[in-house]
Scaffold this active site. Structure first.
Site, PDB file in Angstrom:
ATOM      1  N   GLY A 229       0.786  -1.236   0.000  1.00 45.00           N
ATOM      2  CA  GLY A 229       0.000   0.000   0.000  1.00 45.00           C
ATOM      3  C   GLY A 229       0.812   1.278   0.000  1.00 45.00           C
ATOM      4  N   GLU A 270       4.208  -6.650   1.249  1.00 41.88           N
ATOM      5  CA  GLU A 270       3.940  -6.929  -0.175  1.00 41.88           C
ATOM      6  C   GLU A 270       3.613  -5.665  -0.958  1.00 41.88           C
ATOM      7  OE1 GLU A 270       1.055 -10.123   0.358  1.00 41.88           O
ATOM      8  OE2 GLU A 270      -0.559  -8.656   0.269  1.00 41.88           O
ATOM      9  N   PRO A 271       4.621  -4.837  -1.178  1.00 40.65           N
ATOM     10  CA  PRO A 271       4.396  -3.623  -1.963  1.00 40.65           C
ATOM     11  C   PRO A 271       4.253  -3.931  -3.451  1.00 40.65           C
ATOM     12  CG  PRO A 271       6.717  -3.856  -1.424  1.00 40.65           C
ATOM     13  CD  PRO A 271       6.006  -4.985  -0.733  1.00 40.65           C
ATOM     14  N   GLY A 272       3.403  -3.178  -4.108  1.00 38.19           N
ATOM     15  CA  GLY A 272       3.288  -3.252  -5.558  1.00 38.19           C
ATOM     16  C   GLY A 272       3.709  -1.914  -6.142  1.00 38.19           C
ATOM     17  N   ARG A 273       2.819  -0.938  -5.987  1.00 35.81           N
ATOM     18  CA  ARG A 273       3.025   0.392  -6.561  1.00 35.81           C
ATOM     19  C   ARG A 273       4.397   0.980  -6.230  1.00 35.81           C
ATOM     20  NH1 ARG A 273      -1.067   3.811  -7.496  1.00 35.81           N
ATOM     21  NH2 ARG A 273      -2.394   2.542  -6.157  1.00 35.81           N
ATOM     22  N   ARG A 309      -5.956   4.942 -15.048  1.00 32.49           N
ATOM     23  CA  ARG A 309      -5.991   5.526 -13.700  1.00 32.49           C
ATOM     24  C   ARG A 309      -6.660   6.905 -13.651  1.00 32.49           C
ATOM     25  NH1 ARG A 309      -2.196   6.716 -10.792  1.00 32.49           N
ATOM     26  NH2 ARG A 309      -3.100   5.968  -8.881  1.00 32.49           N
ATOM     27  N   CYS A 339     -13.701   6.337 -27.517  1.00 33.44           N
ATOM     28  CA  CYS A 339     -15.016   6.954 -27.679  1.00 33.44           C
ATOM     29  C   CYS A 339     -15.723   7.030 -26.319  1.00 33.44           C
ATOM     30  CB  CYS A 339     -15.823   6.132 -28.680  1.00 33.44           C
ATOM     31  SG  CYS A 339     -17.307   6.971 -29.192  1.00 33.44           S
ATOM     32  N   GLU A 340     -15.225   7.891 -25.464  1.00 32.83           N
ATOM     33  CA  GLU A 340     -15.742   8.109 -24.103  1.00 32.83           C
ATOM     34  C   GLU A 340     -15.362   9.520 -23.698  1.00 32.83           C
ATOM     35  OE1 GLU A 340     -17.137   6.135 -21.609  1.00 32.83           O
ATOM     36  OE2 GLU A 340     -17.047   4.203 -22.615  1.00 32.83           O
TER      37      GLU A 340
HETATM   38  C1  LIG Z   1      -3.492  -8.366  -1.503  1.00 35.07           C
HETATM   39  C2  LIG Z   1      -2.722  -7.199  -2.002  1.00 35.07           C
HETATM   40  N1  LIG Z   1      -1.449  -7.051  -1.614  1.00 35.07           N
HETATM   41  C3  LIG Z   1      -0.677  -6.029  -2.039  1.00 35.07           C
HETATM   42  C4  LIG Z   1      -1.195  -5.084  -2.892  1.00 35.07           C
HETATM   43  C5  LIG Z   1      -0.281  -3.994  -3.343  1.00 35.07           C
HETATM   44  O1  LIG Z   1      -0.758  -2.744  -3.099  1.00 35.07           O
HETATM   45  P1  LIG Z   1       0.165  -1.508  -3.508  1.00 35.07           P
HETATM   46  O2  LIG Z   1       0.371  -1.583  -4.975  1.00 35.07           O
HETATM   47  O3  LIG Z   1      -0.636  -0.331  -3.125  1.00 35.07           O
HETATM   48  O4  LIG Z   1       1.421  -1.632  -2.732  1.00 35.07           O
HETATM   49  C6  LIG Z   1      -2.522  -5.182  -3.299  1.00 35.07           C
HETATM   50  C7  LIG Z   1      -3.101  -4.150  -4.143  1.00 35.07           C
HETATM   51  O5  LIG Z   1      -4.184  -3.682  -3.981  1.00 35.07           O
HETATM   52  C8  LIG Z   1      -3.302  -6.272  -2.847  1.00 35.07           C
HETATM   53  O6  LIG Z   1      -4.571  -6.411  -3.239  1.00 35.07           O
END
Ligand SMILES: Cc1ncc(COP(=O)(O)O)c(C=O)c1O
Length: 406
Positions: A229, A270-273, A309, A339-340
């Site tokens: 997150g 578990e970072p993504g963004r 986004r 087309c939106e």
């Molecule tokens: C289960 C889970 N873990 C981790 C993430 C990664 O979130 P972020 O990209 O905000 O770090 C998400 C994204 O919503 C998620 O659903």
């Protein structure tokens, strides 16, 4: 770091455009590695599971694998692709959301830990994966995020097992002979402010207490996963979060709940963004300039099919010209060919009006960019380029007609 793409010359971008086509995503390996280092430094006691939903581009997955991070996968194909890219089974966590039996069967056959958040899902998993390893995703009523759609805990959220169902979940685990190896939560995405951090830490503290309670009931857990997150700065005056205080506070809490380090379950984040947002940009070609009333519409070949986004969350992405211009800035609306009416990438940007045929760059687009792209209006998803050790390579082509329509 997120400014890296501003120093790429127009000739370089045009070279990539000639090699394939526009629009395309472009990623930089050094920026990605720098972000991996930040996370490793801030959470030095933790194992990192990259949330590949943010961007499953093969080049990024391979780079992250080389950093020895694991994967948080949210679908069977994410699990399958992570394994195909060389991640070991033990490095991959599957976090399901309202999974069907066939989804659960597919996950069980791949032998990864299934992280589940509904009594029915745990029960059905137990029926088809006897002795399988599971983790329970809980909802401690602490949610936060940059937009209501990305808050993943609390009253309005579909995610997580509420605590009133925990005892029943544990009894299903026992009855079905499952192995409970972890507890998990993820409270939302785009956490940027001190207030967000406080919510995240409160939730993590709550999760540690839940883990200790579960351990008293079923025995030691292998891990506690506090989710991801972490936010990045999109706006020119926003700063990406400094994760060090998050990591320090987390460790203090862990020591409170498990004073003996030998008895602590492993800590997972578990970072993504955070890992991938800043290493990516979207490069688009200006197709049409239209002046109407007091607006300048700058039309490009990238629209909401390439980057959803802004349309989906009202998100801000920086936009800049690739040609140096001396003309005065004007109030530009950067739009796409879809087309939106909502197909707007950037509103009211004070930039010099580009010429038709020039390239524009849309910044901080590495997370939830390509990953959420579609073939809406029968337009192909963009291509992807990756730069490592100074040289670019095409890692994914845009789709061709046959693939989109068949
Ligand atoms: C289960 C889970 N873990 C981790 C993430 C990664 O979130 P972020 O990209 O905000 O770090 C998400 C994204 O919503 C998620 O659903």
């Amino acid at each position: 770091m997120r400014e890296w793409a501003r120093s790429v010359s127009v000739e370089e971008w045009e070279g990539l455009a000639r090699e394939h086509s526009t629009p395309f995503y472009a990623y930089d390996a050094d920026v990605l590695r720098a972000r991996c280092n930040d996370v490793r430094a801030a959470f030095s006691q933790a194992e990192v599971r990259y949330a590949m939903k943010a961007n499953a581009s093969p080049a990024l997955l391979d780079t992250i694998h080389a950093e020895r991070f694991g994967i948080d996968a949210v679908s069977p194909w994410e699990v399958r692709y992570a394994l195909e890219r060389g991640y070991a089974r033990e490095q991959v966590l599957y976090t399901g959301s309202f999974p069907s039996d066939s989804e659960l069967r597919a996950v069980a056959s791949m032998g990864v830990v299934a992280n589940l958040d509904a009594l029915s899902a745990i029960d059905r998993y137990g029926a088809l994966a006897q002795g399988g390893a599971v983790s329970i995703r809980v909802d401690l009523e602490e949610g936060a995020g940059h937009h209501p759609h990305v808050v993943t805990a609390g009253d309005e959220s579909k995610f997580g097992l509420t605590l009133d169902a925990l005892d029943e979940a544990l009894s299903i685990v026992r009855r079905r002979g499952l192995r409970l190896v972890g507890v998990h939560q993820h409270i939302g995405s785009g956490l940027l402010t001190d207030a967000h951090r406080d919510v995240w830490l409160r939730a993590a503290r709550g999760l540690f207490d839940v883990a200790a309670r579960v351990e008293r009931d079923v025995g030691p857990l292998a891990f506690v996963d506090v989710g991801g997150g972490f936010g990045v700065g999109y706006h020119e005056d926003e700063r990406t979060v400094d994760l060090r205080p998050w990591g320090l506070a987390l460790e203090r809490e862990r020591a409170r709940v498990w004073p003996d380090p030998a008895r602590r379950p492993a800590l997972w984040v578990e970072p993504g963004r955070y890992l991938v947002a800043e290493c990516g940009v979207l490069v688009a070609r200006v197709s049409t300039i239209k002046r109407a009333r007091d607006r300048v519409w700058v039309g490009t070949d990238a629209g909401m099919h390439a980057l959803i986004r802004p349309a989906m969350y009202g998100s801000y992405h920086p936009v800049w010209n690739t040609h140096a211009r001396t003309s005065p800035v004007e109030r530009c609306f950067v739009v796409g060919p879809i087309c939106e009416s909502g197909d707007v990438l950037a509103e009211e940007r004070m930039i010099p009006v580009p010429d038709e045929g020039e390239l524009l760059v849309i910044g901080v687009a590495g997370a939830y960019g390509y990953a959420m792209a579609s073939t809406y209006n029968l337009r192909p998803r963009p291509a992807e380029f990756f730069r490592d050790a100074g040289s670019w390579r095409l890692v994914r082509k845009s789709e061709h007609y046959e693939r989109v329509v068949r």
